[in-house]
Design a protein around this motif. Structure first.
Motif, short mmCIF file in Angstrom:
data_model
loop_
_atom_site.label_atom_id
_atom_site.label_comp_id
_atom_site.label_asym_id
_atom_site.label_seq_id
_atom_site.Cartn_x
_atom_site.Cartn_y
_atom_site.Cartn_z
N MET A 185 0.83 -1.20 0.00
CA MET A 185 0.00 0.00 0.00
C MET A 185 0.87 1.25 0.00
SD MET A 185 -2.93 1.43 -0.12
CE MET A 185 -4.06 0.04 0.11
N ALA A 186 1.94 1.25 0.79
CA ALA A 186 2.84 2.41 0.82
C ALA A 186 3.47 2.64 -0.56
CB ALA A 186 3.94 2.18 1.87
N LEU A 187 3.83 1.56 -1.24
CA LEU A 187 4.41 1.68 -2.59
C LEU A 187 3.40 2.28 -3.56
CD1 LEU A 187 6.68 1.14 -4.61
CD2 LEU A 187 5.76 -1.18 -4.89
N LEU A 188 2.17 1.80 -3.52
CA LEU A 188 1.13 2.31 -4.42
C LEU A 188 0.89 3.80 -4.18
CD1 LEU A 188 -1.50 -0.59 -4.37
CD2 LEU A 188 -0.13 0.15 -6.33
N LEU A 189 0.85 4.20 -2.92
CA LEU A 189 0.61 5.61 -2.60
C LEU A 189 1.80 6.48 -3.01
CD1 LEU A 189 -1.13 5.26 0.89
CD2 LEU A 189 -2.19 5.60 -1.35
N ALA A 190 3.01 5.95 -2.86
CA ALA A 190 4.18 6.70 -3.31
C ALA A 190 4.17 6.91 -4.82
CB ALA A 190 5.46 5.97 -2.89
N VAL A 191 3.78 5.87 -5.55
CA VAL A 191 3.68 5.99 -7.01
C VAL A 191 2.61 7.01 -7.38
CG1 VAL A 191 3.03 4.76 -9.12
CG2 VAL A 191 4.55 3.67 -7.46
N LEU A 192 1.50 7.01 -6.65
CA LEU A 192 0.44 7.99 -6.87
C LEU A 192 0.99 9.41 -6.78
CD1 LEU A 192 -2.78 8.38 -7.07
CD2 LEU A 192 -2.67 8.68 -4.60
N VAL A 193 1.76 9.68 -5.74
CA VAL A 193 2.34 11.01 -5.55
C VAL A 193 3.29 11.36 -6.69
CG1 VAL A 193 3.83 12.41 -4.07
CG2 VAL A 193 2.10 10.94 -3.04
N VAL A 194 4.15 10.44 -7.05
CA VAL A 194 5.16 10.70 -8.08
C VAL A 194 4.51 10.96 -9.43
CG1 VAL A 194 7.06 9.68 -9.40
CG2 VAL A 194 6.99 9.43 -6.90
N VAL A 195 3.54 10.13 -9.81
CA VAL A 195 2.91 10.26 -11.13
C VAL A 195 2.20 11.61 -11.26
CG1 VAL A 195 1.05 9.38 -12.60
CG2 VAL A 195 2.69 7.80 -11.58
N TRP A 196 1.37 11.94 -10.28
CA TRP A 196 0.62 13.19 -10.35
C TRP A 196 1.56 14.39 -10.30
CZ3 TRP A 196 -4.23 14.45 -11.62
CH2 TRP A 196 -5.19 13.44 -11.64
N THR A 197 2.57 14.35 -9.44
CA THR A 197 3.48 15.49 -9.32
C THR A 197 4.26 15.70 -10.61
OG1 THR A 197 3.73 15.11 -6.94
CG2 THR A 197 5.38 16.47 -8.01
N LEU A 198 4.79 14.63 -11.20
CA LEU A 198 5.55 14.76 -12.44
C LEU A 198 4.69 15.31 -13.57
CD1 LEU A 198 7.78 11.54 -12.49
CD2 LEU A 198 8.52 13.91 -12.23
N LEU A 199 3.49 14.79 -13.71
CA LEU A 199 2.62 15.25 -14.80
C LEU A 199 2.21 16.71 -14.61
CD1 LEU A 199 0.41 12.08 -15.40
CD2 LEU A 199 2.07 13.08 -16.97
N MET A 200 1.96 17.11 -13.38
CA MET A 200 1.63 18.51 -13.14
C MET A 200 2.84 19.41 -13.38
SD MET A 200 -1.55 18.31 -12.51
CE MET A 200 -1.50 16.85 -13.57
N ALA A 201 4.02 18.92 -13.02
CA ALA A 201 5.24 19.72 -13.19
C ALA A 201 5.53 19.99 -14.66
CB ALA A 201 6.42 19.01 -12.54
N VAL A 202 5.30 19.00 -15.53
CA VAL A 202 5.62 19.19 -16.95
C VAL A 202 4.49 19.87 -17.71
CG1 VAL A 202 7.15 17.19 -16.96
CG2 VAL A 202 4.76 16.89 -17.60
N SER A 203 3.29 19.86 -17.19
CA SER A 203 2.15 20.43 -17.93
C SER A 203 1.77 21.83 -17.48
CB SER A 203 0.92 19.51 -17.80
OG SER A 203 0.49 19.43 -16.44
N HIS A 204 2.20 22.24 -16.30
CA HIS A 204 1.81 23.53 -15.74
C HIS A 204 2.97 24.51 -15.75
CE1 HIS A 204 -1.67 21.29 -14.47
NE2 HIS A 204 -2.18 22.32 -13.80
N GLY A 205 2.69 25.73 -16.15
CA GLY A 205 3.68 26.79 -16.08
C GLY A 205 3.63 27.54 -14.77
N ALA A 206 2.60 27.28 -13.98
CA ALA A 206 2.43 27.94 -12.68
C ALA A 206 1.50 27.06 -11.84
CB ALA A 206 1.84 29.34 -12.85
#
Length: 508
Positions: free
Chosen positions: A12-33
């Motif tokens: 469960m901890a691994l799944l939640l960590a992946v959740l954080v990484v995936v959403w953060t990376l996608l927001m970082a590359v798609s958002h200018g602010a």
């Protein structure tokens, strides 16, 4: 209080960590602010204050700590929001394992994770999202405190409840649900519970006392802000708000229902192997009456009480205020799930992962490339870096050799300029000292100040009067322009002014 960390916890901890990484990376590359609320928290998180004019301080403290480790990148609020979301899911997982098996608890947590409050809106780091983890932790600790009557659990409940309140005062809604549940079950007839509540209240008071002192000294400024936020046009408007609130919550919960329907269709087309007759029973069948009552009272009271109070008092009701109200609703899905536990969980996990990826990718594309191409003035496509470069160039031309330290502007525009200028640049919000407690306002003006405002970024609104007054005092002023995104987007008017340092500046 803590059982041993097992393989199910690790997964469960691994799944939640992946959740954080995936959403953060996608927001970082798609958002200018970041979003507006995330920018506000970044602006506030330059110092540790005991409170702010709008809210209590804990979310800003958390972002301050993260900024000390990671700097102030624009993706930091996305990361902080998803960490709060994932941590809340972790505490829900711990709660679920208190009253059912690991597989069934995991199914409830996975299903609720696709609701918008734990996914798309989990990226919005505001006080509602930041409160997710503490509400979930309080709920788990409250369950354990009543069940096991350990003094340490009651103390931790008081500490966590104080942290929850230091995040947003709406924590009182959760505490109301706890109180109603205890009344329903006659918990106060148990001397152990009375003593436990006393221990929790003492722990709460110790943690909350410094902020309470700040509230008194600030004449309860956040409560005045909250009072203004609750104002509505009467009971009819409040009733409209209630219906709108219900509709929006249904939409934000709908991905959980969609995920369940996909699993159900898969199950009907290719039934999972069933080994025992009990596999045909609803997964809720193993819950005790006490556990069922707990899920109902604690899970339903917040939304029902909020709707009733808002309608009866005629107060305003905003959809985002329901962020923490539905986290137990994933466990309600146990009433509509049957089947052999291992295979059923495997299928639910596959569906949830697919839905999460589809939502994350779709949101990133919509807020990034599509918003840019359409020219829509979205926060995600705001040219903060370009505007900051333009403003810094203007500053350098007029005051060469003097570093820019303070930007007087609204939170959004000033925050974008400051965060793209360097870690030492601060925002003098609307030119108001009470909104910028990290600054010595008098010295900020005397030691060199940049004033910037835009009616386009304010959606046609006028700048604060204090900001206009500073603008009119400036020695240098002008207007620069910057297109929002593509050629279809509006042109941003950057009304700038510079107040050079004076002889009264004492800052070295």
């Amino acid at each position: 209080m803590r059982r041993r960390f097992d393989s199910a916890d690790s997964l469960m901890a691994l799944l939640l960590a992946v959740l954080v990484v995936v959403w953060t990376l996608l927001m970082a590359v798609s958002h200018g602010a970041p979003d507006l609320d995330g920018m506000e928290e970044l602006v506030w998180a330059v110092t540790l204050e005991w409170g702010y004019t709008k809210h209590p301080p804990l979310p800003s403290w958390i972002l301050y700590a993260l900024a000390q480790l990671l700097g102030r990148p624009l993706w930091l609020p996305f990361f902080a929001g998803m960490c709060s979301s994932a941590l809340a899911l972790w505490f829900l997982w711990r709660l679920g394992r208190e009253f059912t098996s690991a597989g069934k608890a995991a199914a409830g947590v996975l299903l609720v994770s696709v609701t918008l409050y734990f996914s798309i809106r989990g990226t919005i780091y505001n006080h509602d999202t930041a409160q997710l983890w503490s509400v979930a932790a309080c709920t788990w600790l409250f369950y354990r405190a009543l069940r096991h009557q350990q003094r340490s659990t009651w103390v931790w409940l008081g500490i966590t409840a104080a942290l929850c309140t230091l995040t947003k005062y709406s924590a009182v809604i959760l505490f109301t649900a706890f109180f109603c549940f205890m009344l329903r079950h006659g918990s106060f007839r148990d001397a152990r519970t009375v003593r436990g509540v006393g221990h929790a209240l003492i722990a709460f008071g110790v943690v909350f006392a410094p902020h309470l002192l700040w509230l008194v000294m600030s004449d309860f400024a956040p409560f005045r802000y909250a009072g203004g936020s609750l104002e509505a046009g009467g009971r009819l408007d409040a009733l409209r708000d209630a219906f709108s609130f219900i509709g929006t919550q249904a939409a934000r919960l709908s991905p959980m229902v969609v995920a369940w329907l996909i699993w159900r269709a898969w199950e009907r087309r290719r039934p999972a192997t069933r080994f025992e007759p009990e596999d045909n029973e609803r997964w809720s069948s193993g819950l005790t009456p006490w556990d069922i009552s707990f899920l109902r009272w604690v899970g339903l009271t917040p939304v029902i009480a909020t709707l009733l109070v808002s309608t009866l008092l005629g107060t305003r009701l905003v959809a985002a205020w329901g962020t923490t109200f539905f986290m137990l609703w994933g466990f309600y899905m146990l009433w509509v799930i049957r089947g052999e536990e291992r295979e059923t969980l495997r299928r639910i996990a596959i569906v949830v992962i697919a839905v999460q990826l589809a939502m994350a990718l779709g949101y990133a594309v919509a807020r990034g490339p599509l918003a840019w191409w359409n020219g829509r003035p979205a926060r995600s496509t705001f040219p903060g870096a370009e505007i900051s470069a333009t403003i810094n160039q203007i500053w350098a031309e007029h005051l060469p050799g003097i570093p820019l330290r303070v930007v007087a502007s609204d939170t959004w525009l000033g925050g974008n300029i400051a965060l793209n200028s360097g870690v030492d640049v601060q925002v003098f919000i609307n030119g108001r000292a009470d909104e910028s407690p990290w600054l010595d306002a008098e010295q900020a003006v005397e030691c060199g100040l940049l004033v910037v405002y835009s009616r386009v970024t304010r959606r046609g609104g006028e700048p604060a009067p204090e900001l206009v007054a500073l603008y009119e005092r400036a020695r240098y002023s002008g207007v620069a322009e910057q297109r929002w995104s593509s050629q279809r987007s509006p042109i941003i008017d950057l009304n700038w002014a510079i107040l050079p340092p004076t002889a009264r500046c004492t800052t070295r």
